[in-house]
Design a protein around this motif. Structure first.
Motif, mmCIF file in Angstrom:
data_model
loop_
_atom_site.group_PDB
_atom_site.id
_atom_site.type_symbol
_atom_site.label_atom_id
_atom_site.label_comp_id
_atom_site.label_asym_id
_atom_site.label_seq_id
_atom_site.Cartn_x
_atom_site.Cartn_y
_atom_site.Cartn_z
ATOM 1 N N PHE A 199 0.822 -1.201 0.000
ATOM 2 C CA PHE A 199 0.000 0.000 0.000
ATOM 3 C C PHE A 199 0.861 1.257 0.000
ATOM 4 N N GLY A 200 2.086 1.193 0.531
ATOM 5 C CA GLY A 200 2.967 2.353 0.509
ATOM 6 C C GLY A 200 3.304 2.773 -0.906
ATOM 7 N N THR A 201 3.676 1.810 -1.766
ATOM 8 C CA THR A 201 3.963 2.133 -3.167
ATOM 9 C C THR A 201 2.703 2.599 -3.881
ATOM 10 N N ALA A 202 1.575 1.966 -3.582
ATOM 11 C CA ALA A 202 0.327 2.344 -4.239
ATOM 12 C C ALA A 202 -0.038 3.791 -3.927
ATOM 13 N N THR A 203 0.063 4.191 -2.668
ATOM 14 C CA THR A 203 -0.274 5.568 -2.318
ATOM 15 C C THR A 203 0.773 6.551 -2.829
ATOM 16 N N SER A 204 2.025 6.113 -2.956
ATOM 17 C CA SER A 204 3.036 6.981 -3.552
ATOM 18 C C SER A 204 2.710 7.257 -5.017
ATOM 19 N N LEU A 205 2.313 6.226 -5.742
ATOM 20 C CA LEU A 205 1.913 6.418 -7.138
ATOM 21 C C LEU A 205 0.683 7.318 -7.228
ATOM 22 N N ALA A 206 -0.258 7.135 -6.298
ATOM 23 C CA ALA A 206 -1.445 7.986 -6.291
ATOM 24 C C ALA A 206 -1.079 9.441 -6.020
ATOM 25 N N SER A 207 -0.096 9.677 -5.176
ATOM 26 C CA SER A 207 0.325 11.045 -4.878
ATOM 27 C C SER A 207 0.966 11.703 -6.095
ATOM 28 N N VAL A 208 1.739 10.929 -6.864
ATOM 29 C CA VAL A 208 2.311 11.460 -8.103
ATOM 30 C C VAL A 208 1.201 11.837 -9.073
ATOM 31 N N LEU A 209 0.196 10.967 -9.168
ATOM 32 C CA LEU A 209 -0.945 11.253 -10.032
ATOM 33 C C LEU A 209 -1.680 12.504 -9.553
ATOM 34 N N LEU A 210 -1.804 12.639 -8.248
ATOM 35 C CA LEU A 210 -2.421 13.830 -7.663
ATOM 36 C C LEU A 210 -1.649 15.087 -8.028
ATOM 37 N N GLY A 211 -0.313 15.036 -7.948
ATOM 38 C CA GLY A 211 0.497 16.197 -8.302
ATOM 39 C C GLY A 211 0.311 16.622 -9.746
ATOM 40 N N ALA A 212 0.253 15.627 -10.662
ATOM 41 C CA ALA A 212 0.034 15.942 -12.074
ATOM 42 C C ALA A 212 -1.321 16.608 -12.285
ATOM 43 N N CYS A 213 -2.352 16.112 -11.599
ATOM 44 C CA CYS A 213 -3.688 16.694 -11.742
ATOM 45 C C CYS A 213 -3.734 18.122 -11.201
ATOM 46 N N LEU A 214 -3.028 18.369 -10.098
ATOM 47 C CA LEU A 214 -3.022 19.718 -9.537
ATOM 48 C C LEU A 214 -2.332 20.708 -10.461
ATOM 49 N N VAL A 215 -1.298 20.266 -11.174
ATOM 50 C CA VAL A 215 -0.647 21.140 -12.157
ATOM 51 C C VAL A 215 -1.640 21.544 -13.234
ATOM 52 N N PHE A 216 -2.398 20.567 -13.739
ATOM 53 C CA PHE A 216 -3.387 20.874 -14.769
ATOM 54 C C PHE A 216 -4.537 21.700 -14.202
#
Length: 524
Positions: free
Chosen positions: A215-232
């Motif tokens: 779950f640590g890697t899964a939430t890390s990937l989700a956070s990266v996805l979150l960062g990309a969405c916030l940029v857009f």
């Protein structure tokens, strides 16, 4: 809870943990695939939605009210059901080859990134269509006539008058489509897996469902996805503020309706029928044909047709009937709660000039920037924590709460699109004549916001009624909804029964949308 777990991947604090996962070349390629897929689907949805919005808002085609209901059907269809419909139609010895043997040449070209983008664009374009159509209807014909009086040609007026007025609303819709695309799990899990195109959501699902669970890697990937969405989101916010115009004032407004005759009518109706054929007719032909088959191996034949699957589903008291009633009830409650909260949030955002108002806008969009399966895990961790005083976990309230959290951004965006076009002079006029704040809201602001409220309710109801990931993880053990029922039938090999449920559930939600659309027409 999701961000907290992403910063403690191995129970040790690491601020850079979400970015370290991208040092893995494979994971970075999945991240890049997600961004590329989102960009292509935004482009595809724009190419589909913009002409249809113009035809509906500015030509006599828009007088056919049934189009508004029919064009929302693609989005009412669960993504994985639509993907399965296209797969069944275009696969080797599928329905396309049975009807047109020459279609076998198209199969290799369809099962590619192009096919995946086409399927997702045909599913998501109603988002953009509704927003652009409403924006076009708010642009009075006098603005274009002013351009004509001063010598502007058709293309000049489109470039200098219409497109700038649409850009703010378009940016909102494009952001929603981009976020929805990169957070989608159903289509990548069905069609993407067949063509070998993997995205972050499929990887996150693998880390949270396959042993060993990470779950640590899964939430890390989700956070990266979150960062990309916030940029857009930030880019969209800049565009919306720069190209925001008040097109609804106290003066009367009329819209130029272009009559379609001759070759223009052929082109207009040809495009409309073609769009309906690709987005509804083909996938639903596969869905309905499969739901009527006794044996899938016998193909299209009259002796292979049966209504037994529908009889089983519509029998009062059956598991299928209970699942359908549960879906409609939970979706209706969730949609109502979501639009009430969304209306309150939009009123608090005001003019979006202060950083607190923009921050509230960002927070309202956050639930849609993280893959659903990770948000569900975060909600479970939060509401099931030992210190949580409200014991709503494993109850119906948890299901409604999850739907509201998931789809609140849609209600906010639709209501905000309507609110951004209301001229402040209307509210000031109410104050000048002695109106109290509650009276001004009830008699001036709320009636002008009703189209956005109804659109938000319809969209939230539609997608809540067919939500899969959240339903699988938060429903009480003794309860089923249509999505989990369909999923379980697929797991058990009863594809025909699952497709029958898809047809029945879409039929019921369409009936609800017809009623809501009629109420919306009475308010205009």
């Amino acid at each position: 809870m999701v961000l907290l777990h992403s910063l403690f991947p191995d129970s040790v604090f690491d601020m850079l943990a979400p970015f370290k996962v991208l040092s893995n070349p494979g994971l970075f390629s999945y991240f890049w695939n997600s961004i590329v897929l989102g960009a292509w689907v935004v482009l595809g949805s724009t190419l589909l939605a913009l002409p249809m919005a113009f035809l509906s808002a500015r030509t006599t085609i828009g007088r056919h009210a049934w189009l508004d209901v029919v064009l929302i059907i693609p989005f009412m269809t669960p993504p994985y059901i639509g993907s399965m419909g296209w797969i069944l139609f275009m696969q080797r010895r599928g329905f396309a080859e049975q009807l047109f043997p020459a279609a076998a040449k198209l199969t290799p070209h369809f099962f590619s990134l192009f096919g995946m983008v086409a399927i997702m664009s045909l599913h998501l374009f109603p988002f953009l269509y509704l927003i652009l159509r409403n924006a076009l209807q708010r642009i009075g014909g006098s603005l274009e006539e002013a351009g004509s009086v001063h010598g502007g040609g058709v293309f000049y007026m489109l470039r200098r008058v219409v497109f700038p007025l649409l850009l703010g609303s378009y940016a909102m819709g494009a952001l929603l489509i981009f976020v929805k695309t990169i957070a989608e799990f159903g289509t990548p899990a069905t069609f993407g897996r067949q063509i070998g195109f993997y995205v972050l959501t499929s990887e996150i699902h693998r880390y949270t469902s396959n042993w060993p669970i990470d779950f640590g890697t899964a939430t890390s990937l989700a956070s990266v996805l979150l960062g990309a969405c916030l940029v857009f989101w930030y880019i969209q916010n800049i565009i919306s503020r720069r190209y925001q115009y008040n097109t609804l004032g106290g003066k009367g407004m009329r819209t130029r309706i272009l009559p379609l005759r001759g070759w223009r009518a052929v082109l207009g109706w040809g495009y409309t029928i073609g769009l309906l054929l690709l987005s509804i007719a083909i996938p639903y032909f596969s869905i309905i044909a499969t739901s009527l088959q006794k044996l899938r191996g016998d193909g299209l034949a009259w002796h292979n047709v049966t209504l037994a699957h529908y009889g089983e589903l519509l029998r009062p008291g059956s598991k299928g009937w209970q699942a359908l009633m549960n879906s409609l009830g939970l979706a209706g409650i969730a949609a109502t709660v979501a639009v009430l909260i969304g209306l309150f949030l939009v009123l608090q955002m005001g003019s979006m000039k202060r950083w607190t108002e923009r921050g509230l806008d960002m927070l309202s969009l956050l639930p849609n920037t993280v893959p659903g399966i990770v948000i569900v895990v975060g909600l479970i961790l939060f509401w099931n924590a030992p210190w949580m005083p409200l014991p709503i976990y494993n109850t119906y309230s948890m299901v409604v709460l999850t739907y509201v959290v998931f789809y609140l951004p849609y209600s906010v965006q639709y209501i905000k699109a309507s609110a951004s076009q209301i001229d402040g002079s209307l509210l000031q006029a109410g104050k000048v004549f002695g109106g109290k704040p509650l009276y001004i809201f009830r008699r001036i602001a709320l009636p002008l916001l009703v189209p956005g409220v109804l659109a938000g309710w319809m969209m939230t109801f539609t997608i809540s009624a067919r939500e899969l990931v959240a339903s699988l993880m938060v429903l009480p053990p003794s309860m089923q909804v249509t999505a989990t029922y369909i999923f379980s039938q697929f797991e058990q090999g009863e594809v025909s029964l699952g497709m029958a449920m898809a047809v029945v559930s879409v039929g019921f939600t369409t009936l609800v949308l017809v009623i809501m659309n009629h109420l919306g027409a009475d308010r205009k």
